[in-house]
Design an enzyme around this catalytic site. Structure first.
Site, PDB file in Angstrom:
ATOM      1  N   ASP A   1       0.856  -1.187   0.000  1.00 55.55           N
ATOM      2  CA  ASP A   1       0.000   0.000   0.000  1.00 55.55           C
ATOM      3  C   ASP A   1       0.893   1.239   0.000  1.00 55.55           C
ATOM      4  O   ASP A   1       1.882   1.307   0.738  1.00 55.55           O
ATOM      5  CB  ASP A   1      -0.916   0.023   1.224  1.00 55.55           C
ATOM      6  CG  ASP A   1      -1.867   1.198   1.188  1.00 55.55           C
ATOM      7  OD1 ASP A   1      -2.860   1.122   0.444  1.00 55.55           O
ATOM      8  OD2 ASP A   1      -1.614   2.197   1.901  1.00 55.55           O
TER       9      ASP A   1
ATOM     10  N   ASP B   1      -0.499   9.288 -11.446  1.00 53.64           N
ATOM     11  CA  ASP B   1      -0.367   8.132 -12.339  1.00 53.64           C
ATOM     12  C   ASP B   1       1.094   7.828 -12.634  1.00 53.64           C
ATOM     13  O   ASP B   1       1.498   6.662 -12.690  1.00 53.64           O
ATOM     14  CB  ASP B   1      -1.126   8.398 -13.647  1.00 53.64           C
ATOM     15  CG  ASP B   1      -2.636   8.329 -13.477  1.00 53.64           C
ATOM     16  OD1 ASP B   1      -3.079   7.834 -12.422  1.00 53.64           O
ATOM     17  OD2 ASP B   1      -3.353   8.789 -14.381  1.00 53.64           O
TER      18      ASP B   1
ATOM     19  N   ASP C   1      -3.933   2.374  -5.410  1.00 54.60           N
ATOM     20  CA  ASP C   1      -2.511   2.419  -5.049  1.00 54.60           C
ATOM     21  C   ASP C   1      -2.109   1.172  -4.274  1.00 54.60           C
ATOM     22  O   ASP C   1      -1.160   1.197  -3.488  1.00 54.60           O
ATOM     23  CB  ASP C   1      -2.200   3.676  -4.236  1.00 54.60           C
ATOM     24  CG  ASP C   1      -2.976   3.738  -2.925  1.00 54.60           C
ATOM     25  OD1 ASP C   1      -4.140   3.282  -2.906  1.00 54.60           O
ATOM     26  OD2 ASP C   1      -2.424   4.218  -1.923  1.00 54.60           O
TER      27      ASP C   1
END
Length: 341
Positions: free
Chosen positions: A218, A235, A261
């Protein structure tokens, strides 16, 4: 169309060229023993066309191959009707031309390139063939050896059968590959090139649980990156993260992006305790992200790890990795914790 499929078609057409070269070589010998010198000349011309189809004489080589091979078969078919007659069984060559015509159609549509229309070519060849057959009615060919005719019938029948087997094998190979390509495309994340959630689910269902390790990544405070720098920069950061993860794991390990993410690495076919190795990999990835290229924002990763050998099923494996990840986030992030420690 992808390069691999293009190479498969090129290989199939090359095998077809080689098949026709061998076929005409045998025919050349048969014609020699039967004193059919005109057919010997035609076979030599056909061999030249087949050989030319194997050379890069045209920028669109696939189209050129189909045209040259079709010309060789059509020449053989037309001349055989006039010289040998119906009893020579050369009418079966028309079937080869039909297969080649549809091969050309398949190549053109699959590659989305200019091609020779298959159906009109097959219809035209059939019309020419039947016209010659009608014109030959009542015409006695100079070739009347019944035993030799039997040899030609057997040989040509085996040749056509063999070529159909080759075509069937090639079409099955191309179809199987195309299905695999479609499956892979549906399983790939467009932004990062990693496996997406569908790909992750497929790999998870097929893997050996006892020799697998699941790492759940994460990105720490990724929302702040989007809010501060915008989604386009966000991005680019995700692409940078995916590259760093992929470069630090083996080719047989599967790297997936399962959320915005969130990333998963499935380490497959693993033996023994890999804690120290995994910890080193995670630390190396975080060091690389701390020195980003192209002036990207600095980010870090938190990682929860669970071992498949210790889990009863795949759902529990993910749940325990998620629990370990939660502990990392509670402790401030940028670390790696193993479930059960």
């Amino acid at each position: 169309m992808d390069a691999m499929n293009s190479e498969l078609i090129r290989a199939a057409l090359s095998r077809t060229s080689q098949f026709f070269m061998l076929l005409h070589l045998v025919l050349l010998i048969l014609f020699f023993f039967c004193d059919l010198y005109l057919m010997m000349l035609i076979s030599l011309i056909c061999m030249g066309l087949c050989a030319a189809s194997s050379l890069p004489l045209h920028r669109d080589r696939l189209r050129a191959q189909v045209v040259l091979l079709s010309a060789a078969v059509l020449l053989q078919t037309v001349s055989a009707v006039r010289v040998v007659g119906w009893d020579g069984s050369f009418q079966l060559a028309l079937l080869l031309l039909v297969v080649l015509a549809f091969t050309g159609e398949y190549i053109g549509r699959t590659l989305k390139s200019p091609h020779l229309p298959g159906l009109p070519l097959a219809v035209l060849a059939g019309a020419v063939y039947l016209l010659l057959l009608i014109l030959s009615a009542g015409h006695t060919p100079p070739f009347t050896d019944a035993r030799a005719i039997l040899h030609f019938q057997v040989f040509w029948g085996l040749a056509v059968f063999s070529y159909f087997i080759l075509c069937m094998h090639t079409l099955v190979m191309l179809t199987t590959h195309s299905e695999k390509v479609l499956t892979d495309k549906a399983s790939v994340d467009k932004l990062t090139g990693l496996y997406n959630r569908a790909g992750y689910d497929r790999i998870l269902a097929e893997m050996d649980l006892n020799s697998a390790i699941l790492l759940l990544f994460d990105t720490d405070k990724f929302k702040a990156v989007n809010d501060t720098y915008g989604h386009e920069t966000g991005d680019r950061v995700l692409v940078s993260i995916s590259r760093a993860i992929r470069q630090n794991f083996r080719s047989e390990d599967r790297v997936c992006r399962i959320g915005g993410d969130e990333f998963v690495v499935l380490m497959l076919n693993v033996e023994g305790d890999q804690r120290e190795l995994i910890r080193r990999k995670v630390n190396r990835i975080n060091r690389e992200l701390a020195h980003p290229e192209d002036k990207l924002p600095i980010v870090s990763l938190s990682v929860g790890v669970a071992f498949g050998a210790n889990e009863p099923d795949r759902e529990t494996l993910f749940a325990h990795a998620d629990e370990a990840l939660y502990r990392v986030k509670q402790a401030g992030g940028r670390d790696c914790i193993f479930y059960g420690d």
